[in-house]
Design a protein around this motif. Structure first.
Motif, PDB file in Angstrom:
ATOM      1  N   UNK A  44       8.806  18.023   4.482  1.00 26.10           N
ATOM      2  CA  UNK A  44       9.204  16.806   3.770  1.00 26.10           C
ATOM      3  C   UNK A  44       8.957  15.569   4.631  1.00 26.10           C
ATOM      4  N   UNK A  45       8.255  14.610   4.071  1.00 28.20           N
ATOM      5  CA  UNK A  45       8.119  13.278   4.656  1.00 28.20           C
ATOM      6  C   UNK A  45       8.493  12.280   3.570  1.00 28.20           C
ATOM      7  N   UNK A  46       8.874  11.099   3.982  1.00 28.77           N
ATOM      8  CA  UNK A  46       9.362  10.092   3.043  1.00 28.77           C
ATOM      9  C   UNK A  46       8.529   8.826   3.144  1.00 28.77           C
ATOM     10  N   UNK A  47       8.214   8.249   1.995  1.00 28.50           N
ATOM     11  CA  UNK A  47       7.579   6.935   1.911  1.00 28.50           C
ATOM     12  C   UNK A  47       8.654   5.955   1.467  1.00 28.50           C
ATOM     13  N   UNK A  48       8.558   4.707   1.928  1.00 28.10           N
ATOM     14  CA  UNK A  48       9.578   3.707   1.605  1.00 28.10           C
ATOM     15  C   UNK A  48       8.948   2.560   0.823  1.00 28.10           C
ATOM     16  N   UNK A  49       9.677   2.135  -0.212  1.00 26.55           N
ATOM     17  CA  UNK A  49       9.244   1.044  -1.081  1.00 26.55           C
ATOM     18  C   UNK A  49      10.372   0.021  -1.190  1.00 26.55           C
ATOM     19  N   UNK A  50      10.022  -1.238  -1.453  1.00 26.31           N
ATOM     20  CA  UNK A  50      11.019  -2.295  -1.642  1.00 26.31           C
ATOM     21  C   UNK A  50      10.770  -2.985  -2.980  1.00 26.31           C
ATOM     22  N   UNK A  51      11.821  -3.667  -3.465  1.00 21.79           N
ATOM     23  CA  UNK A  51      11.717  -4.348  -4.752  1.00 21.79           C
ATOM     24  C   UNK A  51      12.679  -5.521  -4.788  1.00 21.79           C
ATOM     25  N   UNK A  52      12.310  -6.530  -5.558  1.00 20.19           N
ATOM     26  CA  UNK A  52      13.207  -7.659  -5.806  1.00 20.19           C
ATOM     27  C   UNK A  52      14.104  -7.406  -7.007  1.00 20.19           C
ATOM     28  N   UNK A  53      13.643  -6.550  -7.933  1.00 17.54           N
ATOM     29  CA  UNK A  53      14.367  -6.371  -9.189  1.00 17.54           C
ATOM     30  C   UNK A  53      14.664  -4.918  -9.558  1.00 17.54           C
ATOM     31  N   UNK A  54      14.241  -3.955  -8.771  1.00 20.14           N
ATOM     32  CA  UNK A  54      14.460  -2.550  -9.086  1.00 20.14           C
ATOM     33  C   UNK A  54      13.498  -2.013 -10.136  1.00 20.14           C
ATOM     34  N   UNK A  55      12.507  -2.823 -10.529  1.00 18.45           N
ATOM     35  CA  UNK A  55      11.522  -2.402 -11.533  1.00 18.45           C
ATOM     36  C   UNK A  55      10.134  -2.310 -10.910  1.00 18.45           C
ATOM     37  N   UNK A  56       9.686  -3.398 -10.274  1.00 17.54           N
ATOM     38  CA  UNK A  56       8.383  -3.422  -9.612  1.00 17.54           C
ATOM     39  C   UNK A  56       8.578  -3.118  -8.134  1.00 17.54           C
ATOM     40  N   UNK A  57       7.874  -2.111  -7.623  1.00 24.07           N
ATOM     41  CA  UNK A  57       8.056  -1.643  -6.256  1.00 24.07           C
ATOM     42  C   UNK A  57       6.786  -1.853  -5.438  1.00 24.07           C
ATOM     43  N   UNK A  58       6.956  -2.158  -4.145  1.00 26.27           N
ATOM     44  CA  UNK A  58       5.843  -2.319  -3.209  1.00 26.27           C
ATOM     45  C   UNK A  58       6.079  -1.443  -1.995  1.00 26.27           C
ATOM     46  N   UNK A  59       5.015  -0.795  -1.522  1.00 24.38           N
ATOM     47  CA  UNK A  59       5.104  -0.010  -0.292  1.00 24.38           C
ATOM     48  C   UNK A  59       5.316  -0.948   0.888  1.00 24.38           C
ATOM     49  N   UNK A  60       5.935  -0.444   1.933  1.00 19.83           N
ATOM     50  CA  UNK A  60       6.095  -1.236   3.150  1.00 19.83           C
ATOM     51  C   UNK A  60       4.729  -1.595   3.718  1.00 19.83           C
TER      52      UNK A  60
END
Length: 140
Positions: A44-60
């Motif tokens: 298992x490895x994990x990728x992390x994403x961020x969002x301003x609204x919880x709908x549109x996500x961007x990778x770090x």
């Protein structure tokens, strides 16, 4: 949420801070069916994403690093500090041993110098979280 050999091949854990918060480490706690710490993180490895609204996500901008701590039974996901409202960890693999994900923890780690004061914000807050999974092609 299951993340063992019989689990789906996709798991996403998301958290909303309800404000912008600095974060540079996520910890994902896992237990076996008896409630004991899992001894192996498997592939298992994990990728992390961020969002301003919880709908549109961007990778770090830079990839996160995943390491499993067998003594604590958790994955540590470290990355360059970001200030975010929403954060999400996504795994596309399952563990090789029966595993249940029980917690998602977010941290802002800081190195403290001997001569400077530390200004900190102490606030108790509830964080909304969600988990989702999708049936993998091999499970259909």
């Amino acid at each position: 949420m299951p993340l063992g050999p019989d689990a789906q091949a996709f798991l996403a854990l998301a958290a909303s801070f309800n404000r912008f918060a600095p974060v540079d480490e996520l910890q994902i706690v896992a237990r076996d069916p008896a409630g004991n710490p899992v001894a192996s993180g498997g592939p298992v490895t994990w990728d992390v994403y961020t969002s301003l609204d919880g709908v549109l996500w961007s990778a770090l901008p830079a990839p996160a690093t995943t390491a499993f701590d067998p003594q604590l039974g958790l994955w540590r996901i470290t990355f360059d500090e970001v200030s975010v409202r929403w954060i999400k960890a996504v795994a596309f693999f399952v563990n090789t041993v029966p595993t249940e994900v029980t917690e998602l923890l977010a941290f802002d780690r800081r190195a403290l110098g001997p001569d400077g004061p530390l200004d900190t914000e102490i606030e108790r807050t509830s964080v909304a979280t969600s988990m989702s999974w999708r049936r993998g092609a091999a499970s259909r």
